[in-house]
Design a protein around this motif. Structure first.
Motif, mmCIF file in Angstrom:
data_model
loop_
_atom_site.group_PDB
_atom_site.id
_atom_site.type_symbol
_atom_site.label_atom_id
_atom_site.label_comp_id
_atom_site.label_asym_id
_atom_site.label_seq_id
_atom_site.Cartn_x
_atom_site.Cartn_y
_atom_site.Cartn_z
ATOM 1 N N ARG A 74 0.846 -1.193 0.000
ATOM 2 C CA ARG A 74 0.000 0.000 0.000
ATOM 3 C C ARG A 74 0.882 1.243 0.000
ATOM 4 O O ARG A 74 1.932 1.266 0.641
ATOM 5 N N SER A 75 0.454 2.276 -0.666
ATOM 6 C CA SER A 75 1.172 3.543 -0.617
ATOM 7 C C SER A 75 0.848 4.263 0.690
ATOM 8 O O SER A 75 -0.116 3.925 1.395
ATOM 9 N N ALA A 76 1.640 5.257 1.011
ATOM 10 C CA ALA A 76 1.621 5.876 2.336
ATOM 11 C C ALA A 76 0.269 6.448 2.731
ATOM 12 O O ALA A 76 -0.121 6.394 3.906
ATOM 13 N N THR A 82 3.983 2.302 8.165
ATOM 14 C CA THR A 82 4.568 3.467 8.837
ATOM 15 C C THR A 82 4.944 4.525 7.797
ATOM 16 O O THR A 82 5.460 4.205 6.725
ATOM 17 N N SER A 83 4.712 5.770 8.147
ATOM 18 C CA SER A 83 5.027 6.883 7.251
ATOM 19 C C SER A 83 6.500 6.883 6.867
ATOM 20 O O SER A 83 7.380 6.846 7.732
ATOM 21 N N PRO A 84 6.812 6.966 5.572
ATOM 22 C CA PRO A 84 8.216 7.042 5.164
ATOM 23 C C PRO A 84 8.919 8.288 5.682
ATOM 24 O O PRO A 84 10.131 8.264 5.912
ATOM 25 N N VAL A 85 8.171 9.358 5.898
ATOM 26 C CA VAL A 85 8.777 10.582 6.441
ATOM 27 C C VAL A 85 9.223 10.348 7.893
ATOM 28 O O VAL A 85 10.330 10.737 8.287
ATOM 29 N N VAL A 86 8.374 9.700 8.671
ATOM 30 C CA VAL A 86 8.732 9.403 10.064
ATOM 31 C C VAL A 86 9.924 8.452 10.107
ATOM 32 O O VAL A 86 10.870 8.656 10.875
ATOM 33 N N ARG A 114 7.559 -5.420 -3.356
ATOM 34 C CA ARG A 114 6.496 -4.442 -3.616
ATOM 35 C C ARG A 114 6.196 -3.616 -2.366
ATOM 36 O O ARG A 114 5.975 -2.406 -2.438
ATOM 37 N N CYS A 115 6.195 -4.273 -1.210
ATOM 38 C CA CYS A 115 5.917 -3.561 0.050
ATOM 39 C C CYS A 115 6.976 -2.505 0.341
ATOM 40 O O CYS A 115 6.646 -1.370 0.701
ATOM 41 N N TYR A 116 8.233 -2.865 0.191
ATOM 42 C CA TYR A 116 9.320 -1.943 0.497
ATOM 43 C C TYR A 116 9.246 -0.703 -0.394
ATOM 44 O O TYR A 116 9.440 0.426 0.070
ATOM 45 N N VAL A 117 8.958 -0.938 -1.684
ATOM 46 C CA VAL A 117 8.918 0.177 -2.636
ATOM 47 C C VAL A 117 7.627 0.979 -2.494
ATOM 48 O O VAL A 117 7.649 2.207 -2.344
ATOM 49 N N ASN A 118 6.491 0.297 -2.526
ATOM 50 C CA ASN A 118 5.210 1.005 -2.571
ATOM 51 C C ASN A 118 4.827 1.651 -1.246
ATOM 52 O O ASN A 118 4.017 2.591 -1.227
ATOM 53 N N SER A 119 5.403 1.177 -0.140
ATOM 54 C CA SER A 119 5.185 1.854 1.142
ATOM 55 C C SER A 119 5.821 3.239 1.154
ATOM 56 O O SER A 119 5.484 4.086 1.976
ATOM 57 N N PRO A 231 -5.742 -4.934 9.159
ATOM 58 C CA PRO A 231 -4.545 -4.100 9.058
ATOM 59 C C PRO A 231 -4.154 -3.653 7.650
ATOM 60 O O PRO A 231 -3.260 -2.843 7.489
ATOM 61 N N GLN A 232 -4.832 -4.187 6.629
ATOM 62 C CA GLN A 232 -4.414 -3.894 5.260
ATOM 63 C C GLN A 232 -5.064 -2.643 4.696
ATOM 64 O O GLN A 232 -4.443 -1.890 3.952
#
Length: 293
Positions: A74-76, A82-86, A114-119, A231-232
Motif C-alpha cells: 500500500r502507498s503511504a 509506517t510513514s516514510p517521512v517518520v 512491492r511492500c518496500y517500494v510502494n510503502s 490491518p491492510q
C-alpha cells in the motif's frame, strides 16, 4: 535573528531539554511524548527531544535496527504502513547521534519487494550512507527461549537480537482481530515461523515475546491512521489524518495513549491489558507522564 542570538537560543534549548529529562526521570513515571503538527519531520524530532534526543539511546559506533511496519503493498496515504517521512527522520536522527550503521527491515505480509517500494520507505531511504534496507533471510532467525504462557520458544530475527539499539516504529491502525495494532504487535515483524498460529492466543503470545525482547524506544506514527478494515486497509475513507507522533521507552504506555486516539480505553485492548498484567509496562494513563512537545 542574528547568529549570536541564534546560538544563544540553541544553548538555552539544550539546557532546557537536559533539565526536562532530569525532571521527568525524577518523577519515576513512564513518559509518553506526544508531538503534533503538519510538519512530520519536525514533530518526530520534537517527540524525541522530550525524551532527551536520539543521543540518549544511540551512542557513536552503534549498530541500530529501526523496525517500521511495511508489511502491506500500500502507498503511504492508506495508513497501512509506517510513514516514510517518520522512518527517514528516525534514521537521520540515529546517524546524527553517531550510529555506525542503521538497518531497516520487516517481515512483510505481501510481496516484500512491492511492500518496500510502494510503502515509500525504500525510496525515502535511497542514497543514505550507512543505512541498509534489507530483506529478511531465513538462515538468520535464532531460536529464543521465552518460557511464556503460550510460547515456550520462538524464532526471532538474529540481526534484531544482535543490535546495540532496537527502535520500534509502528503505525497506529485498526486491526480486525486485536482491534488495534500498535507497538506491542509490531514485534511480529521480526518473528519467524508460522505467525498465524499465534492468533489463537494473540495477546498472551505477544506478551511472551515482548517480555523477553524489549525495544529501547518505541515511536508510534499516528500522522495518518487507519480507522477500519485493518490491518491492510485500501479505502481512503477509512483513513484519518491526526498529525501526531508518540514516543516512549515504555511500549505499553505508548500503546495505551495511542489507543485513546481511536476512542478506545487501554483496557479495551487485550494485547495492552495482558502485557500490563505481565509487568511489561504501564497502561494506567494516570500513572504515566504525558508530555506534549
Amino acid at each position: 535573528m542574528d547568529r549570536r542570538a541564534f546560538l544563544r537560543l540553541l544553548g538555552l534549548s539544550s539546557i532546557f531539554h537536559q533539565w526536562l529529562v532530569r525532571e521527568l526521570a525524577a518523577a519515576d513515571l513512564p513518559v509518553v511524548a506526544v508531538a503534533e503538527g503538519a510538519d512530520h519531520v519536525r514533530v518526530t524530532r520534537n517527540a524525541l527531544a522530550v525524551l532527551g534526543g536520539m543521543g540518549r539511546f544511540v551512542k557513536p559506533g552503534a549498530i541500530v535496527v529501526v523496525k517500521p511496519n511495511m508489511g502491506w503493498d500500500r502507498s503511504a496515504e492508506y495508513g497501512a504502513n509506517t510513514s516514510p517521512v517518520v522512518v527517514r527522520t528516525v534514521v537521520e536522527e540515529c546517524l546524527k547521534a553517531g550510529a555506525k550503521k542503521v538497518k531497516v527491515f520487516d517481515r512483510t505480509c505481501n510481496d516484500e519487494r512491492r511492500c518496500y517500494v510502494n510503502s515509500g520507505i525504500e525510496p525515502a531511504l535511497k542514497g543514505m550512507k550507512n543505512v541498509e534496507l534489507k530483506y529478511l533471510e531465513s538462515e538468520r532467525y535464532k531460536k529464543v527461549t521465552l518460557n511464556g504462557k503460550a510460547l515456550k520458544e520462538w524464532e526471532l530475527y538474529g540481526e534484531a537480537l544482535a543490535a546495540d539499539v532496537y527502535i520500534n516504529v509502528p503505525v497506529a491502525k485498526h486491526h480486525g482481530l486485536s482491534r488495534l495494532t500498535l507497538g506491542l504487535k509490531n514485534v511480529m515483524g521480526i518473528m519467524g515461523g508460522n505467525r498465524g498460529s499465534i492468533h489463537k492466543q494473540l495477546d498472551v503470545a505477544l506478551a511472551d515475546v515482548n517480555a523477553v525482547f524489549k525495544p529501547h524506544l518505541t515511536i508510534i506514527d499516528a500522522t495518518r491512521v487507519l480507522t477500519a478494515h485493518g490491518p491492510q486497509g485500501g479505502d481512503l475513507k477509512d483513513v484519518k489524518v491526526l498529525n501526531k507522533v508518540i514516543a516512549s521507552t515504555d511500549t505499553v504506555a505508548a500503546d495505551a495513549f495511542a489507543t485513546t486516539l481511536f476512542g478506545f480505553r487501554p483496557e479495551d485492548i487485550a494485547v495492552t491489558v495482558t502485557a500490563h498484567k505481565r509487568g511489561i509496562g504501564e497502561m494506567d494513563l494516570k500513572k504515566v507522564r504525558i508530555v506534549k512537545a
